[in-house]
Scaffold this motif. Structure first.
Motif, PDB file in Angstrom:
ATOM      1  N   ILE A 129      -5.320  -6.372  -5.122  1.00 43.51           N
ATOM      2  CA  ILE A 129      -6.147  -5.275  -5.994  1.00 43.51           C
ATOM      3  C   ILE A 129      -5.273  -4.580  -7.000  1.00 43.51           C
ATOM      4  O   ILE A 129      -4.157  -4.171  -6.386  1.00 43.51           O
ATOM      5  N   ALA A 130      -5.602  -4.572  -8.150  1.00 42.38           N
ATOM      6  CA  ALA A 130      -5.066  -3.791  -9.032  1.00 42.38           C
ATOM      7  C   ALA A 130      -4.699  -2.479  -8.971  1.00 42.38           C
ATOM      8  O   ALA A 130      -5.863  -1.842  -8.256  1.00 42.38           O
ATOM      9  N   VAL A 131      -3.538  -1.838  -8.639  1.00 41.18           N
ATOM     10  CA  VAL A 131      -3.378  -0.486  -8.475  1.00 41.18           C
ATOM     11  C   VAL A 131      -4.120   0.377  -9.590  1.00 41.18           C
ATOM     12  O   VAL A 131      -4.850   1.596  -9.185  1.00 41.18           O
ATOM     13  N   SER A 132      -4.166  -0.118 -10.665  1.00 46.19           N
ATOM     14  CA  SER A 132      -5.224   0.505 -11.871  1.00 46.19           C
ATOM     15  C   SER A 132      -6.500   0.673 -11.441  1.00 46.19           C
ATOM     16  O   SER A 132      -7.133   1.538 -11.682  1.00 46.19           O
ATOM     17  N   ALA A 133      -6.946   0.154 -10.840  1.00 42.99           N
ATOM     18  CA  ALA A 133      -8.434  -0.060 -10.164  1.00 42.99           C
ATOM     19  C   ALA A 133      -8.513   0.958  -9.202  1.00 42.99           C
ATOM     20  O   ALA A 133      -9.800   1.640  -9.332  1.00 42.99           O
ATOM     21  N   LEU A 134      -7.669   1.091  -8.197  1.00 40.28           N
ATOM     22  CA  LEU A 134      -7.532   2.010  -7.328  1.00 40.28           C
ATOM     23  C   LEU A 134      -7.522   3.597  -7.808  1.00 40.28           C
ATOM     24  O   LEU A 134      -8.085   4.574  -7.598  1.00 40.28           O
ATOM     25  N   ALA A 135      -6.922   3.687  -8.849  1.00 41.33           N
ATOM     26  CA  ALA A 135      -7.023   4.916  -9.738  1.00 41.33           C
ATOM     27  C   ALA A 135      -8.014   5.307 -10.166  1.00 41.33           C
ATOM     28  O   ALA A 135      -8.214   6.557 -10.523  1.00 41.33           O
ATOM     29  N   LYS A 136      -9.023   4.478 -10.315  1.00 45.90           N
ATOM     30  CA  LYS A 136     -10.214   4.823 -10.683  1.00 45.90           C
ATOM     31  C   LYS A 136     -11.265   5.422  -9.719  1.00 45.90           C
ATOM     32  O   LYS A 136     -12.550   5.770 -10.192  1.00 45.90           O
ATOM     33  N   VAL A 137     -11.029   5.118  -8.489  1.00 47.20           N
ATOM     34  CA  VAL A 137     -11.715   5.642  -7.377  1.00 47.20           C
ATOM     35  C   VAL A 137     -11.917   7.019  -7.667  1.00 47.20           C
ATOM     36  O   VAL A 137     -10.908   7.868  -7.587  1.00 47.20           O
ATOM     37  N   LYS A 138     -13.099   7.853  -7.575  1.00 44.34           N
ATOM     38  CA  LYS A 138     -13.246   9.174  -7.796  1.00 44.34           C
ATOM     39  C   LYS A 138     -12.837   9.927  -6.266  1.00 44.34           C
ATOM     40  O   LYS A 138     -13.120   9.403  -5.176  1.00 44.34           O
ATOM     41  N   ALA A 139     -11.857  10.791  -6.536  1.00 42.81           N
ATOM     42  CA  ALA A 139     -11.272  11.587  -5.220  1.00 42.81           C
ATOM     43  C   ALA A 139     -12.330  12.478  -4.735  1.00 42.81           C
ATOM     44  O   ALA A 139     -12.956  13.134  -5.397  1.00 42.81           O
ATOM     45  N   PRO A 140     -12.640  12.354  -3.380  1.00 41.99           N
ATOM     46  CA  PRO A 140     -13.620  13.111  -2.746  1.00 41.99           C
ATOM     47  C   PRO A 140     -13.213  14.528  -2.493  1.00 41.99           C
ATOM     48  O   PRO A 140     -12.254  14.689  -2.311  1.00 41.99           O
ATOM     49  N   GLN A 141     -14.248  15.486  -2.694  1.00 42.55           N
ATOM     50  CA  GLN A 141     -13.887  16.710  -1.846  1.00 42.55           C
ATOM     51  C   GLN A 141     -13.798  17.119  -0.652  1.00 42.55           C
ATOM     52  O   GLN A 141     -14.444  16.035   0.159  1.00 42.55           O
ATOM     53  N   GLY A 142     -13.071  17.830  -0.215  1.00 43.11           N
ATOM     54  CA  GLY A 142     -12.747  17.985   1.377  1.00 43.11           C
ATOM     55  C   GLY A 142     -12.156  17.308   2.096  1.00 43.11           C
ATOM     56  O   GLY A 142     -12.076  17.294   3.155  1.00 43.11           O
ATOM     57  N   ILE A 143     -11.321  16.346   1.520  1.00 46.00           N
ATOM     58  CA  ILE A 143     -10.413  15.387   2.320  1.00 46.00           C
ATOM     59  C   ILE A 143      -9.064  15.745   1.652  1.00 46.00           C
ATOM     60  O   ILE A 143      -8.637  15.739   0.602  1.00 46.00           O
ATOM     61  N   SER A 144      -8.157  16.014   2.723  1.00 46.57           N
ATOM     62  CA  SER A 144      -6.388  16.066   2.411  1.00 46.57           C
ATOM     63  C   SER A 144      -5.757  15.138   3.094  1.00 46.57           C
ATOM     64  O   SER A 144      -6.339  14.688   4.064  1.00 46.57           O
ATOM     65  N   LEU A 145      -4.719  14.958   2.566  1.00 46.71           N
ATOM     66  CA  LEU A 145      -3.780  13.925   3.140  1.00 46.71           C
ATOM     67  C   LEU A 145      -2.357  14.316   3.334  1.00 46.71           C
ATOM     68  O   LEU A 145      -2.011  15.325   2.955  1.00 46.71           O
ATOM     69  N   ARG A 146      -1.793  13.712   4.566  1.00 44.03           N
ATOM     70  CA  ARG A 146      -0.362  14.021   4.996  1.00 44.03           C
ATOM     71  C   ARG A 146       0.221  12.678   5.766  1.00 44.03           C
ATOM     72  O   ARG A 146      -0.716  12.082   6.237  1.00 44.03           O
ATOM     73  N   ARG A 147       1.559  12.734   5.670  1.00 44.32           N
ATOM     74  CA  ARG A 147       2.234  11.701   6.411  1.00 44.32           C
ATOM     75  C   ARG A 147       2.193  11.779   7.766  1.00 44.32           C
ATOM     76  O   ARG A 147       2.047  12.743   8.370  1.00 44.32           O
ATOM     77  N   ALA A 148       1.802  10.668   8.531  1.00 48.06           N
ATOM     78  CA  ALA A 148       1.879  10.681   9.897  1.00 48.06           C
ATOM     79  C   ALA A 148       3.325  10.807  10.478  1.00 48.06           C
ATOM     80  O   ALA A 148       4.256  10.163   9.923  1.00 48.06           O
ATOM     81  N   THR A 149       3.094  11.298  11.874  1.00 45.93           N
ATOM     82  CA  THR A 149       4.522  11.411  12.550  1.00 45.93           C
ATOM     83  C   THR A 149       4.157  10.781  13.825  1.00 45.93           C
ATOM     84  O   THR A 149       3.042  10.694  14.226  1.00 45.93           O
ATOM     85  N   ASN A 150       5.316  10.546  14.790  1.00 47.80           N
ATOM     86  CA  ASN A 150       5.003  10.200  16.018  1.00 47.80           C
ATOM     87  C   ASN A 150       4.041  11.096  16.876  1.00 47.80           C
ATOM     88  O   ASN A 150       3.520  10.635  17.740  1.00 47.80           O
ATOM     89  N   ASP A 151       3.976  12.153  16.457  1.00 49.27           N
ATOM     90  CA  ASP A 151       3.406  13.252  17.216  1.00 49.27           C
ATOM     91  C   ASP A 151       1.774  12.912  16.920  1.00 49.27           C
ATOM     92  O   ASP A 151       0.748  13.446  18.030  1.00 49.27           O
ATOM     93  N   ASP A 152       1.538  12.312  16.272  1.00 48.99           N
ATOM     94  CA  ASP A 152      -0.046  11.829  15.527  1.00 48.99           C
ATOM     95  C   ASP A 152      -0.287  10.451  16.472  1.00 48.99           C
ATOM     96  O   ASP A 152      -1.588  10.025  16.353  1.00 48.99           O
ATOM     97  N   LEU A 153       0.313   9.797  17.075  1.00 50.52           N
ATOM     98  CA  LEU A 153       0.028   8.786  17.583  1.00 50.52           C
ATOM     99  C   LEU A 153      -1.335   8.854  18.430  1.00 50.52           C
ATOM    100  O   LEU A 153      -2.124   7.647  18.436  1.00 50.52           O
ATOM    101  N   GLY A 154      -1.555   9.768  19.471  1.00 47.47           N
ATOM    102  CA  GLY A 154      -2.490  10.119  20.220  1.00 47.47           C
ATOM    103  C   GLY A 154      -3.663   9.844  19.083  1.00 47.47           C
ATOM    104  O   GLY A 154      -4.838   9.575  19.614  1.00 47.47           O
TER     105      GLY A 154
END
Length: 394
Positions: free
Chosen positions: A135-160
């Motif tokens: 899938i072209a990354v440029s196509a994914l850049a066109k996905v509209k970002a939803p409201q109310g969702i935040s992102l973060r990197r997972a750590t080993n504490d998140d395995l559960g």
């Protein structure tokens, strides 16, 4: 000469490795694996003193719709000595494998074939595929970002939390491994090990509602840089869109994403345009080893009460062929041996295809895998209308 069939021990380690190298082209520096493997066994066929064919039995568990799970006999590492191919050695090996599966309470078997025709004579039928798409990354850049969702990197504490996310995603699906068995502890520390990274999608309540496992790759030329994605799971449409959009933020430094998903995965519907066809696929097949146990493990239909007599023919596993009655009582199914005569007859491959959601009764009839009375075809279709989705290749 009839082959001797037995489980391999560590004394067979070198012979097992040589046979595997002939079949799969192991790298020269690959070392022989210890036997028996963790979470399974290797069954070997010996002609004289020589290991001439083998299959690896993987003891695992899969999810079923309705938040249920079931034991499974996974088959991998099928190999026959090149000079002995076509000599019928797989038949006694699969017979021994099915006998072992019944002893261990594994009602179904799943394998990824190199050639489907080899395994149809053992009752397996194709029910889906694990597909790789570019899938072209440029196509994914066109996905509209939803409201109310935040992102973060997972750590080993998140395995559960990652295990709980996966189990919740899989709870209404047919086929995903539970990912907790010794044969494949997929959601372990290795899941987060470099070079892979895992990004989490979190809703406004702080709940983790999605995750994507990705490997950045090398370089920053969009023409050559590729992001490898092995796992994209969204519990909500907003989480799915947020994860696709996250991958799209690499559009200035990476040209495409290689993503592996089950055929028909709903996350593809979140894309702004129809994705290109799969560039690679691992097809998978299913066989029923114990029909009463396999059918009783599935969920019925609320409010429905019915008795569906049927027969099965063309099976390979012991005691598969015969007459049965499937009793539907709301959410619960019960299946038992029945008397002859009144219902349709499924070929074992046809029942496997129906069970895996790959074919409806009309298609089975057209393909010669179902005949007899069609009065209850609509009920059979309704009971087994969930397509199989396998995420983990083995």
């Amino acid at each position: 000469m009839e082959p001797l069939i037995r489980e391999l021990t560590d004394a067979d380690r070198d012979a097992n490795h040589r046979l595997g190298a002939d079949a799969f082209g192991y790298a020269a520096d690959r070392q022989p694996s210890a036997l028996p493997p963790v979470g399974g066994a290797v069954l070997g066929a010996f002609v004289g003193d020589e290991l001439t064919a083998k299959i690896r039995a993987r003891d695992d568990r899969i999810h079923l719709p309705g938040n249920r799970t079931m034991e499974m006999f996974g088959v991998e590492g099928v190999a026959v000595h090149p000079e002995a191919r076509g000599g019928g050695l797989l038949s006694p090996l699969f017979r021994a494998g099915f006998d072992r599966a019944r002893r261990l309470g594994q009602p179904i078997s799943i394998l990824f074939p190199t050639a489907a025709g080899i395994y149809r004579r053992f009752g397996y039928e194709l029910v889906g595929s694990l597909e790789q798409r570019e899938i072209a990354v440029s196509a994914l850049a066109k996905v509209k970002a939803p409201q109310g969702i935040s992102l973060r990197r997972a750590t080993n504490d998140d395995l559960g939390e990652l295990r709980r996310l996966y189990a919740a995603w899989a709870a209404e699906r047919l086929g995903p491994l539970t990912r907790v068995r010794p044969s494949a502890p997929i959601l372990s520390g290795d899941y987060l090990a470099s070079p892979a990274s895992v990004t989490l999608a979190i809703d406004t309540t702080g709940e983790i509602v999605g995750s994507v496992r990705w490997t950045r790759g090398t370089g920053y030329d969009p023409a050559t840089s590729i992001i490898e994605v092995e796992d994209l799971i969204g519990r909500t449409s907003d989480a799915t869109r947020a994860l696709w959009r996250f991958l799209g933020t690499f559009d200035s430094v990476s040209g495409r994403v290689n993503v592996e998903l089950p055929s028909g995965d709903e996350s593809l519907t979140a894309l702004p345009a129809e994705p290109a066809p799969a560039v690679k696929e691992h097809r998978y097949m299913l066989a029923l080893v114990d029909i009463p146990a396999a059918l009783a493990a599935r969920r019925g239909l609320p409010g429905l009460t019915a008795q569906l007599p049927f027969g099965v023919t063309g099976g390979f596993a012991e005691d598969v062929d015969g007459h049965y009655v499937l009793e539907v009582s709301g959410d619960e199914l019960r299946c038992s041996r029945g008397s002859s005569g009144v219902g349709p007859t499924f070929h074992a491959r046809g029942l496997a295809a129906l069970y895996g959601g790959a074919q409806r009764c009309a298609g089975l009839r057209a393909g010669g895998l179902l005949d007899g009375p069609a009065d209850h075809d609509a009920l059979w279709d309704a009971l087994f209308n969930v397509p199989a989705q396998v995420r983990d290749y083995f």
